[in-house]
Design a protein around this motif. Structure first.
Motif, PDB file in Angstrom:
ATOM      1  N   THR A 113       0.768  -1.217   0.085  1.00  0.00           N
ATOM      2  CA  THR A 113      -0.008   0.071   0.070  1.00  0.00           C
ATOM      3  C   THR A 113       0.996   1.276  -0.075  1.00  0.00           C
ATOM      4  O   THR A 113       0.500   2.295  -0.825  1.00  0.00           O
ATOM      5  CB  THR A 113      -1.117   0.062   1.239  1.00  0.00           C
ATOM      6  OG1 THR A 113      -0.076  -0.149   2.415  1.00  0.00           O
ATOM      7  CG2 THR A 113      -2.085  -1.371   1.085  1.00  0.00           C
ATOM      8  N   ASP A 161      -0.282   6.144  -0.014  1.00  0.00           N
ATOM      9  CA  ASP A 161      -0.957   4.993   0.468  1.00  0.00           C
ATOM     10  C   ASP A 161      -2.363   4.957  -0.229  1.00  0.00           C
ATOM     11  O   ASP A 161      -2.605   5.757  -1.154  1.00  0.00           O
ATOM     12  CB  ASP A 161      -1.142   5.273   1.847  1.00  0.00           C
ATOM     13  CG  ASP A 161      -1.829   6.488   2.337  1.00  0.00           C
ATOM     14  OD1 ASP A 161      -2.705   7.177   1.544  1.00  0.00           O
ATOM     15  OD2 ASP A 161      -2.051   6.782   3.536  1.00  0.00           O
ATOM     16  N   ARG A 162      -3.297   3.984   0.145  1.00  0.00           N
ATOM     17  CA  ARG A 162      -4.506   3.944  -0.396  1.00  0.00           C
ATOM     18  C   ARG A 162      -5.359   4.945  -0.539  1.00  0.00           C
ATOM     19  O   ARG A 162      -6.065   5.240  -1.404  1.00  0.00           O
ATOM     20  CB  ARG A 162      -5.252   2.505   0.114  1.00  0.00           C
ATOM     21  CG  ARG A 162      -5.501   1.713  -1.107  1.00  0.00           C
ATOM     22  CD  ARG A 162      -6.361   0.539  -0.388  1.00  0.00           C
ATOM     23  NE  ARG A 162      -5.594  -0.117   0.461  1.00  0.00           N
ATOM     24  CZ  ARG A 162      -6.018  -1.004   1.342  1.00  0.00           C
ATOM     25  NH1 ARG A 162      -7.405  -1.345   1.053  1.00  0.00           N
ATOM     26  NH2 ARG A 162      -5.411  -1.300   2.350  1.00  0.00           N
ATOM     27  N   GLY A 163      -5.531   5.683   0.693  1.00  0.00           N
ATOM     28  CA  GLY A 163      -6.311   7.015   0.688  1.00  0.00           C
ATOM     29  C   GLY A 163      -6.023   7.990  -0.329  1.00  0.00           C
ATOM     30  O   GLY A 163      -6.639   8.615  -1.160  1.00  0.00           O
ATOM     31  N   TRP A 193      -7.205   7.124  -3.930  1.00  0.00           N
ATOM     32  CA  TRP A 193      -8.318   7.312  -4.117  1.00  0.00           C
ATOM     33  C   TRP A 193      -8.787   8.778  -4.126  1.00  0.00           C
ATOM     34  O   TRP A 193      -9.555   9.272  -4.928  1.00  0.00           O
ATOM     35  CB  TRP A 193      -9.246   6.749  -2.904  1.00  0.00           C
ATOM     36  CG  TRP A 193      -9.790   5.212  -3.062  1.00  0.00           C
ATOM     37  CD1 TRP A 193      -9.210   4.259  -2.061  1.00  0.00           C
ATOM     38  CD2 TRP A 193     -10.528   4.533  -4.032  1.00  0.00           C
ATOM     39  NE1 TRP A 193      -9.654   2.899  -2.837  1.00  0.00           N
ATOM     40  CE2 TRP A 193     -10.128   3.150  -3.936  1.00  0.00           C
ATOM     41  CE3 TRP A 193     -11.171   5.341  -5.208  1.00  0.00           C
ATOM     42  CZ2 TRP A 193     -10.982   2.374  -4.845  1.00  0.00           C
ATOM     43  CZ3 TRP A 193     -11.878   4.257  -6.048  1.00  0.00           C
ATOM     44  CH2 TRP A 193     -11.699   2.862  -5.800  1.00  0.00           C
ATOM     45  N   ALA A 194      -7.988   9.528  -3.409  1.00  0.00           N
ATOM     46  CA  ALA A 194      -8.120  11.178  -3.639  1.00  0.00           C
ATOM     47  C   ALA A 194      -7.538  11.449  -5.115  1.00  0.00           C
ATOM     48  O   ALA A 194      -8.334  12.370  -5.801  1.00  0.00           O
ATOM     49  CB  ALA A 194      -7.204  11.706  -2.548  1.00  0.00           C
ATOM     50  N   TYR A 252      -6.271  15.594   2.323  1.00  0.00           N
ATOM     51  CA  TYR A 252      -5.710  14.237   2.761  1.00  0.00           C
ATOM     52  C   TYR A 252      -4.092  14.533   3.035  1.00  0.00           C
ATOM     53  O   TYR A 252      -3.551  14.061   3.939  1.00  0.00           O
ATOM     54  CB  TYR A 252      -5.888  13.365   1.474  1.00  0.00           C
ATOM     55  CG  TYR A 252      -5.222  12.069   1.835  1.00  0.00           C
ATOM     56  CD1 TYR A 252      -6.519  11.113   2.509  1.00  0.00           C
ATOM     57  CD2 TYR A 252      -4.270  11.285   1.744  1.00  0.00           C
ATOM     58  CE1 TYR A 252      -6.376   9.787   3.150  1.00  0.00           C
ATOM     59  CE2 TYR A 252      -3.779   9.882   2.195  1.00  0.00           C
ATOM     60  CZ  TYR A 252      -4.929   9.182   2.703  1.00  0.00           C
ATOM     61  OH  TYR A 252      -4.550   8.096   3.296  1.00  0.00           O
ATOM     62  N   HIS A 265      -1.555  14.123   6.266  1.00  0.00           N
ATOM     63  CA  HIS A 265      -0.938  12.957   6.386  1.00  0.00           C
ATOM     64  C   HIS A 265       0.685  13.480   6.097  1.00  0.00           C
ATOM     65  O   HIS A 265       1.104  13.158   5.002  1.00  0.00           O
ATOM     66  CB  HIS A 265      -1.065  11.885   5.294  1.00  0.00           C
ATOM     67  CG  HIS A 265      -2.318  11.295   5.649  1.00  0.00           C
ATOM     68  ND1 HIS A 265      -3.649  11.808   5.578  1.00  0.00           N
ATOM     69  CD2 HIS A 265      -2.563   9.871   6.398  1.00  0.00           C
ATOM     70  CE1 HIS A 265      -4.517  10.878   5.917  1.00  0.00           C
ATOM     71  NE2 HIS A 265      -3.857   9.796   6.513  1.00  0.00           N
TER      72      HIS A 265
END
Lengths: 225, 225, 225, 225
Positions: free
Chosen positions: D13, D88-90, D93-94, D148, D152
């Protein structure tokens, strides 16, 4: 915080050519491949496939011509980028302008191909004028691109000859003028003269895709040491 | 300034294969994906979806066949480029010729698929002749490509066997001849014979995508040490 | 020369994942972007734009659903490739099979979207059965892909857990079965049940795109240490 | 096995931005190039090519506007990714949400271009409202993207200023509000006011593509040290 800002800024605006190359390769690959969508399966009564396929000949010529032209643009693009060390925002806009005018190319090509098929002289004059306009725009975008590099030594790889990009700019500017003249002559006098120019120019730009210098080397080789 | 010119020239024309690979991957990815645009939602009266979907079967076969063929081209392209160390302008034109003929492939495939649906023998003869012509062109472009590499040792990775590209050229040249024969036989005698050749040839090129040698190794393994 | 052949062969068939990734990224990027071509400007009398735009709602839902599904495929593809060290010919064919079934996805999505608009139950049964068929094919291609990696340890990055790809294969195989059952139920009993499965499955594959393990970790976190 | 799982998970990821960049470049390159498909060869009687070409003017304007907007998105995307160290995965998606809303752009542009041609005020209100909706969605996706990254820190390159992504988020959020207001005003009061906002906003985002900071630097330079 001012200096930090500027440094931070520089990080994001100054960068290597990697993403610009990937994006440009993508755009040029798509342009070159979309052309094939204009070749259609003829919609005719059973038994008439052969004449219908043959009647599409200007579409095949337009396909070959457009493909060759975009290929020449890719070779020129590659040769120019091989001499670029770093990019900034102005450079990206110049590059995006080149991609914009190249993406337009299939449109006037299709218009000319159709006008040739219908044999209406007044439409053919309009079609070659449109093609000349887009051709001139394409050369103008290259002029702007080379102009930008000629003025920004800091973006250019060190080993590159100073006058290189000035020579390239001239090469592109010549195209603007020639397409302009071809468009006026084609619209007012003889469409076929314009078509001849349209065929000759990409061949010239293909032969000199490594820079106008390469032509000089060829000449030198032909005329002896 | 002569020597500097030539050095500068060499920088822009000689380069690694990175951009040529990226551009080729883009073109082949687009060709393979555009094929799906030929699968259309049938435009029928409510309640007649199933027969309409089934009637499109030659379109599905053409889709699978084209996809597989372009996949084979990609594998061959990858295997050939893995043996190339450096590129020059002639190499790029040879590569652009391969991409050109591959991009053509969906067009004759669609023509054949349509001719099969309409069951008019004279159209089927024309369709298989067109397909054979494009297939022969595709093999011709590979012949030129391998010929160029066989003649330019300086572009090839050092560890590559000398006769490798000559073997590849032969493999491609065989395709030109077979497509040619299939086209003539299909046009004059029996379209179905041509279709059989069209199915067999990509399977052969897929099985030997790592070079004709790999077939020999397979044979050796089958016949024992 | 035998050993040299095999070495030479290995060079061209064994390689890193770079070109396979570039080609796959290209194909998936094109699939995801071609979807927008199905959104059309309504061709209506002046003054009727709003109802015409609203009547296209199944098209918008299909667009969002297809986009999300292809995005999930990309995330799964990326996660799988992050664990691959080397590629060979079998691996490329497995990857090409995954891209093939993904490229098909927009077709049944458009068929379902149209059948929903026309409210003919018999067509809706056919449409959901077609979608289930392609969905099952997509999961089958992933099963083959993970099966290949589970059997070829030498292609896998060293740090990867042994049973990882076996878990992934199971995850994909479950999809084949579920799509199959949904197709049969949707065709024979109730199309809406099938649609519910079509919505739930991509969400499941999205949530577990880093491998079935990640779900276990989530479960562990939810149930305490 | 728990810790090993998590490590293994992290490998797949967490990763560098390479594939996300390649995929995004592909998607944006395709969006920008598909636009040209909306320029069609007019289908008119021989001798009427010129007026037919001229009547398509809103299509040309829409083409230039869409191209420029996608180019601005690419520049912003490039500037943002230059500050990202890891994904990473989030984050994916963003990013996929940004690409989704950008891919939508040609659709409302074509609707507006058509409504302008037909001079029906009620349709124009609907068209500008649709455009404003998609514009607001585009800015919303950027707000989520920057949000995001602002939350992060571990994904962000170390040298990047803390408040950078918070400033960017604000810049994007402003767009959501402005497109919303323009949509309401355009729908209820005056479509032309909305069109003016549609032209001004991409210019603003283009000028600040390196971050809102760059505008500050420009201001500083204009007002002296």
């Amino acid at each position: 915080m001012g200096d930090l800002d500027d440094l931070d800024n520089a990080r994001a605006t100054r960068s290597d050519t990697r993403r610009a190359e990937a994006f440009s390769d993508g755009v040029l690959a798509i342009i070159v491949t979309l052309l094939v969508l204009d070749l259609r399966v003829p919609d005719v009564e059973p038994g008439h496939l052969l004449p219908a396929l043959l009647a599409q000949w200007p579409g095949y010529v337009a396909y070959v011509a457009s493909y060759a032209y975009v290929a020449v643009v890719w070779l020129n693009h590659k040769a120019a980028f091989a001499r670029v060390r770093e990019t900034d925002r102005g450079f990206h806009w110049a590059n995006l302008f080149v991609l914009f005018t190249t993406a337009l190319l299939p449109f006037p090509t299709a218009v000319v191909s159709r006008a040739l098929q219908e044999e209406n002289t007044s439409d053919q004059r309009v079609a070659v004028a449109l093609y000349a306009l887009v051709g001139a725009l394409l050369c103008l975008s290259w002029t702007v691109f080379f102009q930008y590099l000629a003025r920004h030594d800091d973006l250019v790889a060190e080993a590159v000859d100073r006058p290189f990009f000035r020579g390239e700019r001239l090469r592109a500017l010549g195209g603007v003028i020639l397409y302009g003249v071809a468009g006026v002559v084609g619209f007012l006098v003889a469409p076929l003269v314009a078509l001849a120019v349209f065929v000759v120019l990409p061949v010239f730009y293909g032969a000199t895709s490594a820079g106008i210098y390469s032509l000089r080397s060829v000449a030198r080789r032909l005329t002896g040491p």
